[in-house]
Design an enzyme around this catalytic site. Structure first.
Site, PDB file in Angstrom:
ATOM      1  N   HIS A   1       0.819  -1.218   0.000  1.00 39.03           N
ATOM      2  CA  HIS A   1       0.000   0.000   0.000  1.00 39.03           C
ATOM      3  C   HIS A   1       0.853   1.267   0.000  1.00 39.03           C
ATOM      4  CE1 HIS A   1      -3.929   1.674  -0.011  1.00 39.03           C
ATOM      5  NE2 HIS A   1      -4.518   0.658   0.616  1.00 39.03           N
ATOM      6  N   ARG A   2       2.156   1.139   0.183  1.00 39.45           N
ATOM      7  CA  ARG A   2       3.021   2.318   0.118  1.00 39.45           C
ATOM      8  C   ARG A   2       3.251   2.779  -1.321  1.00 39.45           C
ATOM      9  NH1 ARG A   2       8.093  -0.053   3.311  1.00 39.45           N
ATOM     10  NH2 ARG A   2       7.587  -1.720   1.824  1.00 39.45           N
TER      11      ARG A   2
END
Length: 464
Positions: A435-436
């Site tokens: 998700h980064r």
């Protein structure tokens, strides 16, 4: 007069610090040629045959099959013919850690073992188990590789060791020190030639614990000091060491869970048209096209549209690094555990080339002949867990990659097609992503494009 040269386990690259002896390829007394493989070892990456850079007669072996040795530990000794021309008996740069220079003219001391030890066809003496750089030491032929002389007296204590390898009796001692934050360079070992033993590390940890407890209480309490090193009673059952390939997989998956904030999305797709297209390709003649190759071709097309997922995160620099090439990993189950071979430059390959490379790497994985280069450098992983008969899964990202596409089994299911209920070939697709590197919208767009290509293979024509 012949010289006896000691050959140590060389640095096998990729940051590997130890290897397990799987099979000896020579016996004591055998004549070996320069660069002849003498032992087969298993590292955390692959099975490797280690060649010896010296030609001559094997005089001793160190380590039984199944023994795990650190880099720099003695493997065997070889008696070579002409001492005046050692360079003629040595090879070139075969592996990382080998040298091409002649052996030093000055004889180096041989560290004596503990009393009663002598070289055998099996385990080396503990006094010789050090993780020094992989070099060859000259030993006169008249003197055995390890003598039975008494141990040397202890060296005077020094406050700190200079830069260089620290003589430690085994990797377990080094691991115990690392887990407790102990600097081995500040210790003076009680073993021969200052070798650091487990008792030295445990004694230093007890001293450290005593200093930490002193300000909190005025009564000396030995129980907390002892508890620091006490282990719980082992449970009954079969204990399987986490080492080799299985240990490396465990370490990588644990690191992925610790460092990567992952999320998973999934979708069901009608794969009927994709299966028909594959059948038509194979009916036309030529090499057969695998379903995995078609899915890989779809992945590379999707990554061209969504390059955010072909990336890695540089945590130290706090940067996302988007990669220009797609090196596609795929999960392969073997007798030694799960491995992830890598197809180089998958984005530039067609379905036939991908099929051939998948077949080559799969065969090498089952035979245990994959090289470290075959198992590293991936940028995105395709996991076809449908071969195990399951429909869905939430894959763990192959660190340091940013995403993995999972594919379940293709099975007939009721499906609404053209407004009517029909039986269609349905597959579940799941995407686990870091998700980064992107948000759910990007991940969803990638997965939807993959599903569209599965349902309508003609969509791929736009990117060909």
């Amino acid at each position: 007069m012949a010289q006896v040269l000691e050959f140590r386990l060389p640095d096998l690259g990729e940051g590997l610090t130890e290897a397990e002896i799987v099979r000896w390829l020579v016996q004591v007394g055998d004549v070996v040629a320069v660069d002849q493989p003498v032992v087969e070892v298993e590292t955390a990456k692959a099975m490797v045959e280690v060649p010896c850079p010296y030609g001559g007669v094997v005089t001793a072996r160190y380590g039984e099959e199944g023994t795990e040795l650190p880099v720099g530990a003695p493997l065997l000794t070889v008696a070579v013919g002409a001492p005046a021309e050692p360079a003629a008996e040595s090879s070139g740069n075969v592996l990382v850690g080998y040298g091409t220079s002649a052996a030093p003219a000055r004889r180096r001391r041989v560290r004596p073992p503990r009393p009663g030890a002598r070289p055998t066809d099996g385990e080396p003496s503990e006094g010789r188990r050090t993780a020094e750089p992989a070099t060859a030491r000259q030993v006169p032929a008249a003197q055995p590789p390890v003598s039975a002389s008494p141990p040397r007296t202890r060296r005077p204590a020094v406050p700190e060791r200079p830069d260089g390898p620290v003589p430690v009796i085994s990797p377990l001692v080094r691991r115990l020190a690392r887990q407790n934050g102990l600097d081995l360079r500040r210790l003076t070992g009680s073993g021969p030639d200052g070798l650091i033993l487990r008792a030295d590390v445990e004694g230093a940890l007890r001293t450290t614990a005593a200093h930490e407890e002193a300000p909190k209480t005025t009564v000396t309490a030995p129980a907390p000091q002892t508890a620091l090193l006490e282990r719980p009673e082992p449970r009954a059952g079969t204990r399987i060491p986490l080492k080799g390939v299985r240990g490396a997989v465990a370490d990588k998956l644990s690191r992925s869970r610790r460092e990567i904030p992952d999320a998973t999305c999934w979708v069901d797709a009608d794969a009927t048209e994709l299966m028909r297209a594959r059948a038509a390709m194979n009916a036309a003649g030529g090499p057969k096209i695998s379903l995995l190759a078609l899915l890989a071709r779809i992945c590379t097309a999707a990554l061209a549209r969504f390059p955010e997922l072909n990336a890695t995160v540089d945590t130290e620099a706090r940067e996302i690094v988007r990669l220009d090439q797609v090196h596609l990993g795929f999960a392969a189950q073997t007798e030694r555990g799960l491995v992830v071979p890598v197809v180089r430059d998958a984005h530039s390959r067609d379905a036939e080339s991908l099929t051939a490379e998948f077949a080559r790497l799969t065969e090498a994985a089952r035979a245990g002949t994959l090289t470290p280069a075959d198992l590293t450098g991936g940028t995105f992983t395709l996991n076809n867990y449908g071969v195990f008969g399951v429909d869905g899964s939430t894959p763990i990202i192959n660190h340091p990659e940013a995403a993995m596409l999972g594919v379940g089994r293709v099975v007939p299911k009721p499906w609404v097609h053209d407004g009517e209920l029909a039986v269609r070939q349905v597959v579940q697709l799941s995407l686990t992503f870091d998700h980064r590197v992107c948000d759910g919208g990007t991940a969803g767009g990638f997965l939807r494009y993959v599903a569209d290509c599965v349902e309508q293979p003609a969509v791929l024509l736009r990117t060909l």
